[in-house]
Motif scaffolding. Structure first.
Motif, short mmCIF file in Angstrom:
data_model
loop_
_atom_site.label_atom_id
_atom_site.label_comp_id
_atom_site.label_asym_id
_atom_site.label_seq_id
_atom_site.Cartn_x
_atom_site.Cartn_y
_atom_site.Cartn_z
N ASN A 126 0.82 -1.21 0.00
CA ASN A 126 0.00 0.00 0.00
C ASN A 126 0.86 1.26 0.00
O ASN A 126 0.47 2.29 -0.57
CB ASN A 126 -0.93 0.00 1.21
N TYR A 127 2.01 1.18 0.66
CA TYR A 127 2.92 2.33 0.64
C TYR A 127 3.41 2.58 -0.79
O TYR A 127 3.44 3.72 -1.27
CB TYR A 127 4.11 2.09 1.56
N ASP A 128 3.81 1.51 -1.49
CA ASP A 128 4.28 1.66 -2.87
C ASP A 128 3.16 2.18 -3.76
O ASP A 128 3.40 2.98 -4.68
CB ASP A 128 4.79 0.32 -3.40
N LEU A 129 1.93 1.74 -3.50
CA LEU A 129 0.79 2.23 -4.28
C LEU A 129 0.58 3.73 -4.05
O LEU A 129 0.33 4.49 -5.00
CB LEU A 129 -0.47 1.46 -3.89
N ALA A 130 0.68 4.15 -2.79
CA ALA A 130 0.53 5.57 -2.47
C ALA A 130 1.63 6.40 -3.13
O ALA A 130 1.38 7.52 -3.59
CB ALA A 130 0.55 5.78 -0.95
N THR A 131 2.83 5.84 -3.18
CA THR A 131 3.94 6.53 -3.83
C THR A 131 3.71 6.66 -5.33
O THR A 131 3.95 7.72 -5.92
CB THR A 131 5.26 5.79 -3.57
N ALA A 132 3.25 5.57 -5.95
CA ALA A 132 2.96 5.60 -7.39
C ALA A 132 1.87 6.63 -7.69
O ALA A 132 1.96 7.38 -8.68
CB ALA A 132 2.53 4.22 -7.86
N ASP A 133 0.85 6.70 -6.83
CA ASP A 133 -0.22 7.68 -7.02
C ASP A 133 0.30 9.10 -6.86
O ASP A 133 -0.12 10.02 -7.57
CB ASP A 133 -1.33 7.41 -6.00
N PHE A 134 1.23 9.28 -5.92
CA PHE A 134 1.86 10.59 -5.75
C PHE A 134 2.58 11.03 -7.03
O PHE A 134 2.43 12.18 -7.48
CB PHE A 134 2.84 10.53 -4.58
N TYR A 135 3.35 10.13 -7.61
CA TYR A 135 4.04 10.44 -8.86
C TYR A 135 3.06 10.76 -9.98
O TYR A 135 3.29 11.66 -10.79
CB TYR A 135 4.92 9.25 -9.28
N LEU A 136 1.96 10.01 -10.02
CA LEU A 136 0.96 10.24 -11.06
C LEU A 136 0.37 11.64 -10.94
O LEU A 136 0.22 12.36 -11.94
CB LEU A 136 -0.14 9.18 -10.96
N ARG A 137 0.03 12.03 -9.71
CA ARG A 137 -0.56 13.36 -9.49
C ARG A 137 0.43 14.48 -9.77
O ARG A 137 0.04 15.60 -10.07
CB ARG A 137 -1.09 13.47 -8.06
N ARG A 138 1.72 14.16 -9.68
CA ARG A 138 2.76 15.15 -10.00
C ARG A 138 3.16 15.08 -11.48
O ARG A 138 4.10 15.76 -11.89
CB ARG A 138 4.00 14.92 -9.12
N GLU A 139 2.45 14.26 -12.22
CA GLU A 139 2.70 14.09 -13.66
C GLU A 139 4.10 13.55 -13.95
O GLU A 139 4.68 13.79 -15.01
CB GLU A 139 2.45 15.39 -14.43
N ALA A 140 4.63 12.78 -12.99
CA ALA A 140 5.91 12.10 -13.19
C ALA A 140 5.59 10.70 -13.71
O ALA A 140 5.64 9.71 -12.99
CB ALA A 140 6.69 12.05 -11.88
N TRP A 141 5.24 10.62 -14.98
CA TRP A 141 4.69 9.40 -15.57
C TRP A 141 5.64 8.21 -15.48
O TRP A 141 5.22 7.11 -15.11
CB TRP A 141 4.29 9.66 -17.02
N ILE A 142 6.88 8.42 -15.84
CA ILE A 142 7.86 7.33 -15.83
C ILE A 142 8.08 6.80 -14.42
O ILE A 142 8.13 5.59 -14.18
CB ILE A 142 9.20 7.77 -16.45
N ALA A 143 8.20 7.72 -13.46
CA ALA A 143 8.40 7.32 -12.06
C ALA A 143 7.20 6.53 -11.55
O ALA A 143 7.35 5.53 -10.83
CB ALA A 143 8.63 8.54 -11.18
N ALA A 144 5.99 6.93 -11.95
CA ALA A 144 4.78 6.22 -11.54
C ALA A 144 4.77 4.80 -12.12
O ALA A 144 4.46 3.83 -11.41
CB ALA A 144 3.54 6.99 -12.00
N ILE A 145 5.13 4.69 -13.38
CA ILE A 145 5.16 3.37 -14.03
C ILE A 145 6.20 2.47 -13.37
O ILE A 145 5.93 1.29 -13.07
CB ILE A 145 5.46 3.53 -15.54
N ASN A 146 7.38 3.00 -13.12
CA ASN A 146 8.44 2.20 -12.49
C ASN A 146 8.02 1.70 -11.12
O ASN A 146 8.28 0.54 -10.77
CB ASN A 146 9.72 3.03 -12.39
N ARG A 147 7.38 2.57 -10.32
CA ARG A 147 6.96 2.16 -8.98
C ARG A 147 5.86 1.09 -9.07
O ARG A 147 5.85 0.14 -8.30
CB ARG A 147 6.49 3.36 -8.17
N CYS A 148 4.95 1.24 -10.03
CA CYS A 148 3.90 0.24 -10.21
C CYS A 148 4.49 -1.12 -10.58
O CYS A 148 4.08 -2.16 -10.03
CB CYS A 148 2.93 0.69 -11.30
N GLN A 149 5.43 -1.12 -11.49
CA GLN A 149 6.02 -2.38 -11.93
C GLN A 149 6.83 -3.03 -10.82
O GLN A 149 6.82 -4.26 -10.67
CB GLN A 149 6.88 -2.13 -13.16
#
Length: 242
Positions: free
Chosen positions: A174-197
């Motif tokens: 859940n922490y990693d999910l929250a981090t990925a969502d944070f990146y998404l909201r900051r429009e850091a698309w690549i960082a969000a994808i990397n954290r999701c994977q």
């Protein structure tokens, strides 16, 4: 003159405090002191137990009860919610007794203690979701329980440790999910994808892993990567939500 008076009162206060502390734990034989500590442990009187055990530990550091006193202190500190003292006592015991026969219990208590560091009464009482809080205590707890399972698979603490690892795994996911969502909201698309994977790879059998596919899909869509979008949509279809 006023300074001398204040200084004198402070000295008397300190002396009185010291003498009061000494009076709390009477100067009695080690066996009797240990018996009182055990009675307090059994009745759940953690403060009195801690006072007796600390006195034993300082007065008889190499006595017959030395190792058991240290073990009892770990338990009493934990039950009394003195988490830093419990942690220090655990690390001290591991350092001095790396091959002790009760090492499985020590690893179990270390895991419980780390979990207590990760827990917040206010969050539980008001049902506040703080998945984004520092996960290091949870990760340390997970690793302690994992070490217990690997080194002592037949321990009486293994079953409970395994259940706690399941809960901790979801907490970390859940922490990693929250981090990925944070990146998404900051429009850091690549960082969000990397954290999701990374989440999907490390915790594949969690609800958070499935939820992360939605974030991954949106990030790919923002990047205009049609092939990756199609692959992610297929993964979502293959992994429906519970």
């Amino acid at each position: 003159m006023k300074y001398r008076t204040l200084s004198g009162l402070l000295t008397l206060s300190l002396l009185f405090g010291c003498s009061s502390t000494e009076e709390i734990v009477p100067d009695i034989p080690a066996a009797e002191l240990y018996s009182e500590a055990q009675s307090s442990l059994q009745s759940g009187n953690w403060m009195t137990a801690i006072e007796r055990l600390e006195a034993l530990d300082s007065r008889y550091p190499f006595g017959a009860y030395s190792e058991q006193v240290q073990l009892d202190l770990i338990y009493a500190y934990y039950k009394n919610n003195d988490i830093p003292l419990a942690q220090a006592s655990i690390e001290r015991f591991l350092r001095l007794n790396p091959t002790h026969e009760k090492l499985d219990w020590i690893l179990y208590m270390r895991g419980l203690n780390y979990m207590a560091q990760d827990h917040s009464f206010m969050h539980s009482a008001f049902n506040i979701d703080r998945s984004d809080r520092d996960p290091e205590p949870a990760r340390s707890a997970f690793n302690s329980f994992k070490q217990l399972l690997q080194r002592y698979p037949n321990s009486v603490y293994t079953a409970d440790a395994h259940k706690r690892m399941y809960s901790l795994k979801n907490r970390l996911a859940n922490y990693d999910l929250a981090t990925a969502d944070f990146y998404l909201r900051r429009e850091a698309w690549i960082a969000a994808i990397n954290r999701c994977q990374e989440l999907q790879k490390t915790y594949p059998d969690t609800e958070a892993a499935r939820e992360s596919l939605k974030i991954q899909l949106e990030a790919y869509q923002k990047l205009g990567l049609d092939e990756a979008v199609q692959r992610t949509q297929k993964l979502i279809e293959l992994n429906p939500q519970f």
